[in-house]
Design an enzyme around this catalytic site. Sequence first.
Site, mmCIF file in Angstrom:
data_model
loop_
_atom_site.group_PDB
_atom_site.id
_atom_site.type_symbol
_atom_site.label_atom_id
_atom_site.label_comp_id
_atom_site.label_asym_id
_atom_site.label_seq_id
_atom_site.Cartn_x
_atom_site.Cartn_y
_atom_site.Cartn_z
ATOM 1 N N TYR A 137 33.396 -21.596 -39.212
ATOM 2 C CA TYR A 137 32.351 -20.872 -39.624
ATOM 3 C C TYR A 137 32.094 -20.954 -41.223
ATOM 4 C CZ TYR A 137 29.510 -16.501 -40.402
ATOM 5 O OH TYR A 137 28.343 -15.677 -41.082
ATOM 6 N N LYS A 165 29.468 -23.470 -37.421
ATOM 7 C CA LYS A 165 28.326 -22.684 -37.683
ATOM 8 C C LYS A 165 27.917 -22.909 -39.555
ATOM 9 C CE LYS A 165 26.694 -18.105 -37.987
ATOM 10 N NZ LYS A 165 26.821 -16.607 -37.943
#
EC number: 4.1.3.3
Length: 293
Positions: A137, A165
């Site tokens: 992330y 992400k």
Amino acid sequence: MNKDLKGLYAALLVPFDENGQVNEQGLKQIAQNTIETEELDGLYVNGSSGENFLLNTEQKKQVFKVAKEAVGDKVKLIAQVGSLDLNEAIELGKYATEIGYDALSAVTPFYYPFTFEEIRDYYFDIIEATQNNMIIYAIPDLTGVNISIEQFSELFNHEKIVGVKYTAPNFFLLERIRKAFPDKLILSGFDEMLVQATISGVDGAIGSTYNVNGRRARKIFDLARQGQIQEAYQLQHDSNDIIETVLSMGIYPTLKEILRHRGIDAGLPKRPFKPFNEAHRQTLDQLIAKYDL
């Protein structure tokens, strides 16, 4: 990858009561809304939109459990387990894996100026303990951690780091990642840049506004992939009008008010976030009516 994780995900909102406890019934309703109304491919659970960093470990487990119970195996589930406490991240990762989450994700360690080697080993330690697939992330605007293409290469050499992400406005780096790692999963994290990210070759997206605007996001994503860029941009303009207005009123309380308008028990944000300001009620009602939210 053990499972195709491509597609559009809601960054799941979490409702709280006046005492900051998770409203389980409301959470189930919100999760089901993303499938039945917004028609999304999956849920990204316990990310920023779930106010995750305001929760204790047991509350985070509670959210994982209730979300899984709400949707079962109907959609894909990604568990965000990142924490400054590595032991907590591992505990959460084990728990989410045990109850059937398809993959883990973890925000890069933040606040302290960690070296890349420390960040890399943080991910490797979570993977070693859980034996689940991991999605990095990357959100440098909030963490202060910028991962270079060379560092992404080192991370992606681990077979269980299946993707990222990517919540950053650096589209040059996004293009470089896509070219260098065509088989890795890239999920865009900026709702307001979905057209640009799709043109750059992302495999899907994760968005907080997709809890209420997922159908429009789906059209944007599909049109951009089909090369209908002007049509996609027109819908992106509409989405960005929504996003701009929602941000001006406070993103989490406002999204919850839109869900409440649908009859969903969307609860309150967790303190120190403030509840929705009733001074914005007319603006919100006009937004809902104009964009069919």
